[in-house]
Every structure is written in structure tokens, then in C-alpha cells.
Design an enzyme around this catalytic site. Structure first.
Site, PDB file in Angstrom:
ATOM      1  N   GLY A 249      39.138  35.045  38.791  1.00  0.00           N
ATOM      2  CA  GLY A 249      40.593  35.190  38.855  1.00  0.00           C
ATOM      3  C   GLY A 249      41.328  35.391  37.551  1.00  0.00           C
ATOM      4  O   GLY A 249      42.547  35.588  37.565  1.00  0.00           O
ATOM      5  N   PRO A 292      33.879  35.924  37.664  1.00  0.00           N
ATOM      6  CA  PRO A 292      34.893  36.940  37.380  1.00  0.00           C
ATOM      7  C   PRO A 292      34.540  38.282  38.023  1.00  0.00           C
ATOM      8  O   PRO A 292      33.355  38.629  38.126  1.00  0.00           O
ATOM      9  CB  PRO A 292      34.826  37.078  35.854  1.00  0.00           C
ATOM     10  CG  PRO A 292      33.423  36.692  35.513  1.00  0.00           C
ATOM     11  CD  PRO A 292      32.980  35.674  36.536  1.00  0.00           C
ATOM     12  N   GLY A 293      35.529  38.999  38.479  1.00  0.00           N
ATOM     13  CA  GLY A 293      35.329  40.368  38.941  1.00  0.00           C
ATOM     14  C   GLY A 293      36.143  41.273  38.041  1.00  0.00           C
ATOM     15  O   GLY A 293      35.622  41.972  37.172  1.00  0.00           O
ATOM     16  N   ARG A 331      46.540  49.457  45.156  1.00  0.00           N
ATOM     17  CA  ARG A 331      47.046  48.219  44.547  1.00  0.00           C
ATOM     18  C   ARG A 331      48.555  48.237  44.352  1.00  0.00           C
ATOM     19  O   ARG A 331      49.204  47.194  44.386  1.00  0.00           O
ATOM     20  CB  ARG A 331      46.354  47.945  43.200  1.00  0.00           C
ATOM     21  CG  ARG A 331      44.846  47.747  43.295  1.00  0.00           C
ATOM     22  CD  ARG A 331      44.262  47.100  42.043  1.00  0.00           C
ATOM     23  NE  ARG A 331      44.738  45.753  41.888  1.00  0.00           N
ATOM     24  CZ  ARG A 331      45.649  45.375  41.022  1.00  0.00           C
ATOM     25  NH1 ARG A 331      46.170  46.249  40.192  1.00  0.00           N
ATOM     26  NH2 ARG A 331      46.042  44.125  40.974  1.00  0.00           N
ATOM     27  N   CYS A 363      50.440  61.067  52.863  1.00  0.00           N
ATOM     28  CA  CYS A 363      51.623  61.173  53.693  1.00  0.00           C
ATOM     29  C   CYS A 363      52.221  59.810  53.983  1.00  0.00           C
ATOM     30  O   CYS A 363      52.140  59.294  55.106  1.00  0.00           O
ATOM     31  CB  CYS A 363      51.289  61.916  54.975  1.00  0.00           C
ATOM     32  SG  CYS A 363      51.011  63.630  54.587  1.00  0.00           S
TER      33      CYS A 363
HETATM   34  N1  LLP Z   1      35.549  34.549  43.646  1.00  0.00           N
HETATM   35  C1  LLP Z   1      36.072  34.627  44.866  1.00  0.00           C
HETATM   36  C2  LLP Z   1      35.689  33.648  45.878  1.00  0.00           C
HETATM   37  C3  LLP Z   1      36.982  35.657  45.175  1.00  0.00           C
HETATM   38  O1  LLP Z   1      37.506  35.728  46.391  1.00  0.00           O
HETATM   39  C4  LLP Z   1      37.336  36.599  44.178  1.00  0.00           C
HETATM   40  C5  LLP Z   1      38.290  37.658  44.463  1.00  0.00           C
HETATM   41  C6  LLP Z   1      36.738  36.479  42.918  1.00  0.00           C
HETATM   42  C7  LLP Z   1      35.851  35.434  42.677  1.00  0.00           C
HETATM   43  C8  LLP Z   1      37.019  37.453  41.798  1.00  0.00           C
HETATM   44  O2  LLP Z   1      38.356  37.436  41.425  1.00  0.00           O
HETATM   45  P1  LLP Z   1      38.793  38.261  40.115  1.00  0.00           P
HETATM   46  O3  LLP Z   1      38.103  37.630  38.933  1.00  0.00           O
HETATM   47  O4  LLP Z   1      38.345  39.669  40.299  1.00  0.00           O
HETATM   48  O5  LLP Z   1      40.263  38.157  40.080  1.00  0.00           O
HETATM   49  N2  LLP Z   1      42.321  43.225  45.633  1.00  0.00           N
HETATM   50  C9  LLP Z   1      43.061  42.302  44.792  1.00  0.00           C
HETATM   51  C10 LLP Z   1      42.182  41.182  44.310  1.00  0.00           C
HETATM   52  C11 LLP Z   1      41.498  40.462  45.442  1.00  0.00           C
HETATM   53  C12 LLP Z   1      40.571  39.390  44.930  1.00  0.00           C
HETATM   54  C13 LLP Z   1      39.747  38.835  46.025  1.00  0.00           C
HETATM   55  N3  LLP Z   1      38.869  37.809  45.597  1.00  0.00           N
HETATM   56  C14 LLP Z   1      43.671  43.073  43.633  1.00  0.00           C
HETATM   57  O6  LLP Z   1      43.452  44.270  43.516  1.00  0.00           O
HETATM   58  O7  LLP Z   1      44.405  42.490  42.829  1.00  0.00           O
END
Ligand code: LLP
Length: 435
Positions: A249, A292-293, A331, A363
Site C-alpha cells: 500500500g 508492495p505492488g 484509474r 465511448c
Molecule cells: N496486499 C493486499 C492484500 C492487497 O489487496 C493489495 C492491493 C496489495 C497488497 C498491494 O497494494 P499496493 O502496494 O499495490 O498499493 N487498483 C487500485 C489499487 C487496488 C489495490 C488492491 N490491493 C489502484 O489502481 O489504485
């Protein structure tokens, strides 16, 4: 200011033919692959991984592991590279799970998330002996126990805890507040009951606790509070976790005015909070798993669009339509996300700027990429670079209006390799018995 280097991948520079990333000429790649085009810079992604690894080693005295949240962007060619970097992976579907296995992630580095897992996913997790199934509800806990018992296997699990903490981020990407659809609520007693049940089941091996607060968070305070809440819960239930995950996150910088792109406060805060919580209770340190993603892949990626039709709206704004939009980047429509666009070839432009709006070609009126931006007068065919496009664009892309999902390339040392080809949207359609 037109050109913002600090948002681009680390290898972005001027070459003879204009912008280069990973030693490759962007205009050349556009000629070869067309637009919209997504480019991922190898050096940026590796640097992000190394930075987090070093910070974790420096600040957390116990064992640490970084698992990549596959939902940010996943493809076989990317997954294989992440395996080579020694990362773990968090998967949330059978598709992500099978891709992770086939790309070579060791099962012990995979954990399975989701608030409504399928029988197939749970069976595969048991068969492969993955690091943990992250249990989301009491209902699921009982179901996993039954499946494990039927198969005569012990399920290794974590519990996903919802401590009732809201964060300063878009409501759609908050996940640990009291009304969240995710996790076992502390407030209702579900979390404590799940710990109790899991520990007393011969078919469940409770390895750890997990929480994920949400996404695009820039503040360490909710992480500290959540960690405190989870350790208090563990203490109340007399349970000592061997593994602990405060999720992912941590936010990135999409625009120059966003907070700096620095993960130090995050890693330091979670490391210190876990260490302090354990020290106070005279507990050994758990293995700390961070998920992290976005932080790993967002800045490595850029999206390249070509300018098409233009017009002037009644409010005086110049409307610039590009050849992608909400089908490859939802997004903006979903979270009101804000981006900048860098027009290629106008780097030293010093003339007047037009108040502009960059829109997509789909569209729907909500198909806007940038609501307000000052840009030079552009020509049809000009290229716009959107930085920080590596996370949650392609993985959320659709075939709306039967648009092909764009190609993505991995750029390294002057070479470009396909991460995914441009899709043929007709190839996956059912044509019936065509005469
Ligand atoms: N761990 C869990 C359990 C999660 O559900 C998520 C993301 C992550 C880790 C990774 O979060 P990050 O580090 O990437 O913030 N589509 C949305 C974000 C959705 C995130 C869903 N879960 C956007 O584009 O902002």
C-alpha cells in the site's frame, strides 16, 4: 514546466532520436509496435526491489521477505524476472496462482489472498504446500478446514485482520476500515474467534497474522496503529505469530506536487513497530512479510499514446484525444487519479501553453486521462508520454469497445523484449458455426 524527469523511469535520457528508456529509442519502439504502448524499464524495477530489500535488512533485525502483489501487473515474462530477483508473490485468483507456479515462484514464497476463494484455488494451495492461505472470514476458515480434512492435509494459513483503521486515500482503495469487505473484524470479535478456532483445529496450521490497510498511502501512522492493534489482539488471544504481514500500500508520486517517492519512512515505521511490539511482550521477532505492488512497478512503466483529433470546448479548454484511454487506464475514472503528460519533441518548447484536457477514444464521457493540463499546441501524430503507468493499468485493462489491450515491452541495455503482445480482440470471441 513541461518536462518532469523525476517521474520517468531512472534510465530515461535524451538520445540522438529523442527520448530513450533502457537504452532504447522510444520513437523507434513506437514505429515498431504502434500505440498505445507500455514500456517497462528493467533498471527502475530492479532498483526499487533492491532499495526495499536494503531498507528491510537495515531496519528489521529479524527475517524479512518481500512478496510482490501480482495484481499490480503480472505477465509470464515479468513473473520470470521477479522469480530471478528472489521475490515472493501474493496472488488472488487461480489465474495469478497458476501463472506464478508456471513462472517458477517456489510455492513457499506464494501466499493466496481473496475474500471469496474458490475450491480449486484452495485445493491447489494445499496440493502445492504454499506459504499461506490468507483466510478472510470465519465462513472461509470453516470451509478450508473441511477441505483440508477431506483431503487429509493440514492447511497452512494466515488470518487477515481488519482493525477498523481508515486511511487518507480514495474510498475505493481503503481496505481495513470497519465497513470493509475484507478480513476478520476485530470489533465484532470475529478476529479473536478465528485465532481461537484455528489454533484448536488439527487441520489448520496458523502461521501468522496479516492486515492490508489500502493503497496509495503516504502516511506511516495508520501502519503503526494497525501493527499495535494486531499485536494487542495476539496478546489477548495468547497467540504468538511466527509470521506477520502489514500488507502493502505504500504510495508513489504521480505528479510533481505529490509527496516524495521514498519508502524509508514506511519500512522504518513497520520494522520499528513490529520490533517494539515484540520487545514489550518479550516475544521473538516474527518473519516480516511486506506486500508492495504499486511501489515496485509503477515508476518502471510509462504509457505512450498518439495524439489524434483535437477541438476547443465551450469552456475554452483544448480537447486532445489520444488513441487509448479508460480501456488501458481505468484509474482516472475509478479513483480520480491524476497524471501528467509529457509531449515528445517539445522538451525545449518555450512558447504559449494551452489549457488542455487529454481524453481517450472510448465511448464514454468519463474517458478522460487528464482533466486539466497546460500543453503546447500539438499536432496529430505527436506522442504523449504518461509516466508512472506501471501499476494497475494493464492489469485492469479491458476490451471496452473491443479495444485490443496494448503491447508492453521490457527495456534493458538497449534491447526490447515483449512482456505482452498487442491483443487481437477478435481472437477471443466466440463466432459460433460461421458459414
Ligand atoms: N496486499 C493486499 C492484500 C492487497 O489487496 C493489495 C492491493 C496489495 C497488497 C498491494 O497494494 P499496493 O502496494 O499495490 O498499493 N487498483 C487500485 C489499487 C487496488 C489495490 C488492491 N490491493 C489502484 O489502481 O489504485
Amino acid at each position: 514546466m513541461l518536462w518532469e524527469w523525476s517521474l520517468l523511469p531512472l534510465t530515461a535520457e535524451w538520445g540522438r532520436e529523442g527520448l530513450q528508456i533502457g537504452g532504447c529509442s522510444v520513437p523507434d519502439l513506437v514505429r515498431a509496435y504502434g500505440t498505445p504502448l507500455y514500456l517497462y524499464d528493467a533498471v527502475t524495477l530492479r532498483t526499487q526491489v533492491q532499495t526495499l530489500e536494503e531498507l528491510l535488512r537495515e531496519h528489521y533485525p529479524g527475517e524479512g521477505l518481500i512478496t510482490y502483489a501480482a495484481k499490480a501487473y503480472f505477465s509470464p515474462a515479468l513473473a520470470r524476472r521477479l522469480v530471478a530477483l528472489g521475490l515472493g508473490v501474493d496472488v488472488v485468483s487461480l489465474g495469478e496462482f497458476r501463472l506464478a507456479l508456471r513462472a517458477g515462484f517456489p510455492p513457499t514464497h506464494i501466499h493466496l489472498h481473496g475474500n471469496n476463494k474458490t475450491l480449486e484455488e484452495i485445493a491447489l494451495a494445499l496440493e502445492m504446500g504454499i506459504q499461506a492461505i490468507v483466510v478472510d472470514s470465519l465462513d472461509e476458515l470453516e470451509w478450508i478446514e473441511t477441505i483440508a480434512q477431506e483431503r487429509g492435509q493440514v492447511a497452512r494459513i494466515w488470518l487477515r485482520i481488519t482493525p477498523g483503521i481508515a486511511t487518507h486515500t480514495h474510498p475505493h482503495i481503503q481496505t481495513a476500515h470497519a465497513q470493509s469487505k475484507f478480513g476478520l473484524y476485530v470489533e465484532t470479535g470475529d478476529a479473536a474467534l478465528a485465532i481461537h478456532k484455528a489454533r484448536h483445529s488439527p487441520w489448520l496450521d496458523l502461521r501468522g497474522l496479516h492486515t492490508h490497510l489500502g493503497s496509495q498511502i503516504h502516511d506511516t501512522e495508520p501502519y503503526q496503529r494497525a501493527i499495535e492493534a494486531l499485536f494487542a489482539l495476539a496478546e489477548q488471544t495468547d497467540y504468538l505469530p511466527e509470521e506477520f504481514s502489514p500488507g502493502g500500500g505504500w504510495g508513489v508520486r504521480y505528479q510533481p506536487e505529490d509527496p516524495p517517492d521514498n519508502p524509508l519512512p514506511w519500512v522504518r515505521a513497520i520494522s520499528e513497530s513490529v520490533t517494539a511490539a515484540c520487545k514489550r511482550r518479550h516475544w521473538p521477532l516474527p518473519r516480516l512479510v511486506i506486500e508492495p505492488g504499486r511501489w515496485l512497478v509503477a515508476r518502471a512503466g510509462v504509457a505512450i499514446y498518439q495524439v489524434g483529433a483535437q477541438k476547443r470546448a465551450a469552456d475554452g479548454r483544448h480537447i486532445i484525444a489520444v488513441d487509448g484511454g479508460m480501456a488501458d487506464n481505468p484509474r482516472v475514472a475509478l479513483y480520480g487519479a491524476r497524471y501528467v503528460a509529457l509531449p515528445l519533441g517539445y522538451e525545449s518548447y518555450e512558447g504559449d501553453l494551452l489549457p488542455s484536457r487529454v481524453v481517450g477514444r472510448f465511448c464514454e464521457s468519463g474517458d478522460v486521462l487528464i482533466e486539466e493540463i497546460d500543453l503546447p499546441p500539438l499536432q496529430r501524430g505527436d506522442l504523449l508520454v504518461i509516466p508512472v503507468a506501471g501499476a494497475y493499468h494493464l492489469s485492469m485493462a479491458s476490451n471496452y469497445n473491443l479495444a485490443p489491450r496494448p503491447a508492453a515491452l521490457w527495456l534493458e541495455d538497449g534491447r526490447a523484449e515483449l512482456l505482452q503482445p498487442r491483443e487481437d480482440p477478435l481472437a477471443s470471441l466466440w463466432w459460433g458455426d460461421e458459414p
